[in-house]
Design an enzyme around this catalytic site. Structure first.
Site, mmCIF file in Angstrom:
data_model
loop_
_atom_site.group_PDB
_atom_site.id
_atom_site.type_symbol
_atom_site.label_atom_id
_atom_site.label_comp_id
_atom_site.label_asym_id
_atom_site.label_seq_id
_atom_site.Cartn_x
_atom_site.Cartn_y
_atom_site.Cartn_z
ATOM 1 N N LYS A 1 0.788 -1.238 0.000
ATOM 2 C CA LYS A 1 0.000 0.000 0.000
ATOM 3 C C LYS A 1 0.817 1.284 0.000
ATOM 4 O O LYS A 1 0.409 2.311 0.524
ATOM 5 C CB LYS A 1 -1.006 0.030 1.163
ATOM 6 C CG LYS A 1 -1.809 -1.222 1.390
ATOM 7 C CD LYS A 1 -2.078 -2.060 0.203
ATOM 8 C CE LYS A 1 -3.092 -1.570 -0.767
ATOM 9 N NZ LYS A 1 -3.142 -2.466 -1.965
ATOM 10 N N SER A 2 1.981 1.215 -0.614
ATOM 11 C CA SER A 2 2.848 2.403 -0.680
ATOM 12 C C SER A 2 2.892 3.025 -2.066
ATOM 13 O O SER A 2 3.649 3.961 -2.288
ATOM 14 C CB SER A 2 4.279 2.007 -0.314
ATOM 15 O OG SER A 2 4.316 1.429 0.941
ATOM 16 N N GLY A 3 2.137 2.455 -3.015
ATOM 17 C CA GLY A 3 2.196 2.980 -4.379
ATOM 18 C C GLY A 3 2.850 2.001 -5.346
ATOM 19 O O GLY A 3 3.295 2.387 -6.434
ATOM 20 N N HIS B 1 8.190 -7.275 -1.968
ATOM 21 C CA HIS B 1 8.042 -6.539 -0.705
ATOM 22 C C HIS B 1 9.148 -6.949 0.284
ATOM 23 O O HIS B 1 9.123 -6.534 1.435
ATOM 24 C CB HIS B 1 6.695 -6.858 -0.055
ATOM 25 C CG HIS B 1 5.493 -6.294 -0.735
ATOM 26 N ND1 HIS B 1 5.454 -5.037 -1.294
ATOM 27 C CD2 HIS B 1 4.242 -6.813 -0.911
ATOM 28 C CE1 HIS B 1 4.235 -4.815 -1.785
ATOM 29 N NE2 HIS B 1 3.493 -5.878 -1.577
ATOM 30 N N ARG C 1 5.874 5.450 1.332
ATOM 31 C CA ARG C 1 4.750 6.374 1.516
ATOM 32 C C ARG C 1 4.652 6.698 2.999
ATOM 33 O O ARG C 1 5.015 5.863 3.836
ATOM 34 C CB ARG C 1 3.474 5.660 1.064
ATOM 35 C CG ARG C 1 2.256 6.527 1.049
ATOM 36 C CD ARG C 1 1.049 5.732 0.564
ATOM 37 N NE ARG C 1 -0.068 6.621 0.302
ATOM 38 C CZ ARG C 1 -1.285 6.211 0.014
ATOM 39 N NH1 ARG C 1 -1.547 4.928 -0.080
ATOM 40 N NH2 ARG C 1 -2.252 7.077 -0.202
ATOM 41 N N SER D 1 -4.526 3.075 4.270
ATOM 42 C CA SER D 1 -4.716 2.400 2.989
ATOM 43 C C SER D 1 -4.719 0.880 3.166
ATOM 44 O O SER D 1 -5.553 0.177 2.595
ATOM 45 C CB SER D 1 -3.613 2.825 2.011
ATOM 46 O OG SER D 1 -3.753 2.153 0.798
HETATM 47 P P1 A3P Z 1 -5.247 4.563 -1.102
HETATM 48 O O1 A3P Z 1 -5.769 3.345 -0.417
HETATM 49 O O2 A3P Z 1 -4.772 5.604 -0.133
HETATM 50 O O3 A3P Z 1 -6.182 5.128 -2.097
HETATM 51 P P2 A3P Z 1 -0.180 -0.425 -3.604
HETATM 52 O O4 A3P Z 1 -0.190 -0.217 -5.071
HETATM 53 O O5 A3P Z 1 1.185 -0.438 -3.006
HETATM 54 O O6 A3P Z 1 -1.030 -1.582 -3.205
HETATM 55 O O7 A3P Z 1 -0.831 0.894 -2.972
HETATM 56 C C1 A3P Z 1 -2.195 1.168 -3.142
HETATM 57 C C2 A3P Z 1 -2.421 2.640 -2.899
HETATM 58 O O8 A3P Z 1 -1.937 3.379 -4.024
HETATM 59 C C3 A3P Z 1 -3.883 2.975 -2.761
HETATM 60 O O9 A3P Z 1 -3.939 4.132 -1.926
HETATM 61 C C4 A3P Z 1 -4.245 3.284 -4.203
HETATM 62 O O10 A3P Z 1 -5.428 4.027 -4.360
HETATM 63 C C5 A3P Z 1 -3.023 4.053 -4.651
HETATM 64 N N1 A3P Z 1 -2.838 4.037 -6.109
HETATM 65 C C6 A3P Z 1 -3.007 2.997 -6.956
HETATM 66 N N2 A3P Z 1 -2.745 3.368 -8.217
HETATM 67 C C7 A3P Z 1 -2.402 4.680 -8.179
HETATM 68 C C8 A3P Z 1 -2.053 5.628 -9.174
HETATM 69 N N3 A3P Z 1 -2.007 5.299 -10.444
HETATM 70 N N4 A3P Z 1 -1.757 6.870 -8.763
HETATM 71 C C9 A3P Z 1 -1.802 7.226 -7.471
HETATM 72 N N5 A3P Z 1 -2.145 6.365 -6.481
HETATM 73 C C10 A3P Z 1 -2.448 5.106 -6.822
#
Ligand code: A3P
Length: 306
Positions: A48-50, A111, A133, A141
């Protein structure tokens, strides 16, 4: 049973990090058998860091000479398919997958903390791009992510308080989160040609600047012609949350190659910096802020949180 483990993964303490028990055999297979090539690019993050965003961006940068943005495989494949995880996908069904035939540069993700990467990945010239993040948004998230998994699988829900406590104790998957971040942070300072350290918040603030950084790091800087032709902006738009979230391929179905089943759409939610203000109590914010101050600030690792 496996399904229950998905929602509240049982964690095993392995080499000083908390590894979801069901992926531990895959982590060990990766450590034993992965053969790095010097052109490989490893995308690393904590959950969940992007991660998904980074996969889309780096895939686009690396493959931009093969695919025009109008025919990019991102239109038909989920980013997690295009850049597979070692521990969930590649080593999930086979302890010795054949990765030799993959097109170069090979793009992988994981990870796993730096200290526990396969030795050859650390020694070889392959490159690592790490995304982190701010912990306040990450804990929120990840709670949403687990909640959605629980709901879709008819499992009991996990309260934010319970998840927050586990996170602060460092016991969520691949934690402690501070050690994960500091491990890659230190390596990026010592070997900047080896590890590029990115922050989700910086990508949100200046995607063009960060894309240039990524392209330079992987040895494929944007040319003047590309810059003038708007290629960077096209990549940024293609990989934006809105575009990816609205694609049919990312809307329905599960990711079958994972040894857990996750809805494809659950990787795309709000994508904002500062959503924690809507969820965390002042005492939660104090607690997490003091962990950040104690465990990360001394290394110069700081975050924008809103
Ligand atoms: P939120 O839950 O805060 O919306 P990961 O990809 O590591 O699983 O992280 C998921 C997080 O990144 C979620 O955050 C998701 O909405 C966000 N995310 C996914 N795709 C994205 C994108 N293209 N641009 C910005 N944020 C994105």
């Amino acid at each position: 049973p496996q399904r229950k483990g998905v929602v509240r993964p049982f964690q095993s303490l392995y080499q000083n990090f908390w590894c979801p028990t069901y992926v531990l055999p895959n982590v060990i297979a990766f450590q034993r058998h992965f053969q790095a090539k010097h052109k490989d690019i490893l995308l690393v993050s904590q959950p969940k860091s992007g991660t998904t965003w980074l996969k889309a961006l780096v895939f686009s940068v690396v493959n931009r000479s093969h695919f025009d943005i109008s025919s990019t495989p991102l239109l038909t494949s989920h980013p997690h398919h295009l850049v597979p995880f070692f521990e969930y996908q590649l080593y999930g069904s086979n302890p010795r997958p054949d990765l030799d035939g993959l097109a170069e540069p090979r793009l992988f993700s994981t990870h796993i903390p730096y200290a526990s990467l396969a030795e050859c990945a650390k020694r070889s010239d392959c490159r690592i791009i790490y995304i982190c993040r701010n912990p306040l948004d990450t804990v929120v998230s990840s709670w949403h992510f687990y909640l959605e998994m629980a709901r879709s699988q008819d499992q009991p829900e996990w309260s934010l308080e319970e998840h927050f406590e586990t996170y602060c104790q460092g016991k969520t998957s691949f934690g402690p989160f501070w050690e994960h971040m500091v491990g890659y942070w230190k390596e990026s300072l010592e070997r900047p040609h080896k590890v590029l350290f990115l922050k989700y918040e910086d990508l949100k603030e200046d995607i063009v600047g960060q894309l240039k950084k990524v392209a330079g790091f992987v040895g494929l800087p944007f040319t003047e012609v590309e810059e003038e032709g708007g290629v960077i902006q096209q990549i940024a738009k293609m990989c934006s949350l809105k575009t990816l979230k609205d694609l049919e391929v990312n809307k329905s179905g599960e990711l079958p190659a994972m040894n857990i089943k996750v809805e494809k759409r659950s990787y795309f939610r709000k994508g904002e910096v500062g959503d924690w203000v809507n969820h965390l109590t002042p005492s939660m914010v104090d607690r997490l802020s003091s962990i950040m101050k104690e465990k990360m600030s001394p290394f110069g690792l700081q975050f924008k949180t809103r």
